[in-house]
Write a protein that holds these residues in place. Structure first.
Motif, short mmCIF file in Angstrom:
data_model
loop_
_atom_site.label_atom_id
_atom_site.label_comp_id
_atom_site.label_asym_id
_atom_site.label_seq_id
_atom_site.Cartn_x
_atom_site.Cartn_y
_atom_site.Cartn_z
N UNK A 106 0.85 -1.19 0.00
CA UNK A 106 0.00 0.00 0.00
C UNK A 106 0.89 1.24 0.00
N UNK A 107 0.42 2.33 -0.63
CA UNK A 107 1.21 3.56 -0.65
C UNK A 107 1.60 3.99 0.76
N UNK A 108 2.85 4.34 0.91
CA UNK A 108 3.42 4.75 2.20
C UNK A 108 3.33 3.65 3.25
N UNK A 109 3.08 2.41 2.82
CA UNK A 109 3.06 1.28 3.75
C UNK A 109 1.92 1.29 4.74
N UNK A 110 0.83 2.00 4.41
CA UNK A 110 -0.29 2.06 5.35
C UNK A 110 -1.61 2.18 4.59
N UNK A 111 -2.70 1.92 5.33
CA UNK A 111 -4.02 2.02 4.72
C UNK A 111 -4.28 3.46 4.27
N UNK A 112 -4.99 3.63 3.17
CA UNK A 112 -5.21 4.97 2.62
C UNK A 112 -6.36 5.73 3.27
N UNK A 153 -0.65 -8.04 4.67
CA UNK A 153 -1.56 -8.75 5.56
C UNK A 153 -2.55 -7.73 6.12
N UNK A 154 -3.82 -7.97 5.89
CA UNK A 154 -4.89 -7.13 6.41
C UNK A 154 -5.72 -7.98 7.37
N UNK A 155 -5.91 -7.47 8.58
CA UNK A 155 -6.75 -8.17 9.54
C UNK A 155 -7.82 -7.21 10.06
N UNK A 156 -8.98 -7.76 10.36
CA UNK A 156 -10.05 -6.96 10.95
C UNK A 156 -11.05 -7.89 11.62
N UNK A 157 -11.95 -7.26 12.36
CA UNK A 157 -13.01 -7.99 13.05
C UNK A 157 -14.34 -7.31 12.73
N UNK A 158 -15.36 -8.14 12.52
CA UNK A 158 -16.70 -7.60 12.31
C UNK A 158 -17.59 -8.10 13.44
N UNK A 159 -18.39 -7.21 13.97
CA UNK A 159 -19.28 -7.57 15.06
C UNK A 159 -20.52 -8.21 14.45
N UNK A 160 -20.60 -9.52 14.56
CA UNK A 160 -21.72 -10.29 14.02
C UNK A 160 -22.07 -11.40 15.00
#
Length: 175
Positions: A106-112, A153-160
């Motif tokens: 990703x640009x600049x090594x972080x989420x946009x 590597x992208x990680x996240x959590x969804x409240x379900x």
């Protein structure tokens, strides 16, 4: 209600080629739009079997579609042979997702996006429209991007999978 995604197709793609620690991916797919659509259908069907509501399934599908299509369009930019690995686990704390690819960083090594900004500031902070990231940030929690050994590597959590009254209490603590 703990459950993990199990791949029924896509696994022969070169599973293990990306150096990501932990369990083998639940699903391995080619980095193209058709494979993304097939993967989305597979994940949604498996999560429906775990008792998620139609609204939860729609949110999960939207977030995964945005993340996976971003990889196809930007990390691999249409280059053939790209691979995406996907893990998910459903637990009492929600749906935990990890996505890995060896495409461009990703640009600049972080989420946009700046997760602290509001919708009114969105156009000023996200390049190329970037509404997908805005949707991801609005629907997912604990979003982390890192690049490790040439792998995104992208990680996240969804409240379900929990009553609505518990959703608001969990959201306040995660913001």
């Amino acid at each position: 209600m703990a459950a993990s995604g199990m791949a029924t197709s896509g696994a022969p793609m070169g599973q293990g080629r990306l150096a990501v620690r932990g369990e083998p991916p639940a699903l391995v797919l080619r980095a193209d739009s058709i494979a993304v659509r097939q993967a989305l259908a597979q994940v949604v069907a498996q999560l429906a079997d775990q008792g998620l509501t139609i609204e939860e399934l729609g949110s999960v599908e939207l977030v995964l579609a945005e993340a996976l299509n971003n990889i196809v369009e930007h990390a691999y930019a249409g280059e053939p042979g790209g691979e995406i690995q996907l893990w998910w686990t459903l637990s009492p704390r929600g749906l935990h997702v990890r996505i890995a690819d060896s495409g461009r960083e990703m640009p600049d090594g972080r989420m946009p996006l700046n997760l602290g900004k509001c919708a009114a500031d969105h156009a000023a902070i996200v390049p190329e429209g970037g509404f997908g990231w805005f949707l991801i940030a609005g629907l997912a929690r604990n979003i982390v991007y890192r690049r490790e050994g040439g792998v995104n590597i992208l990680t996240f959590r969804m409240i379900v999978g929990e009553p609505v009254e518990n959703f608001f209490a969990a959201s306040e603590g995660d913001a």
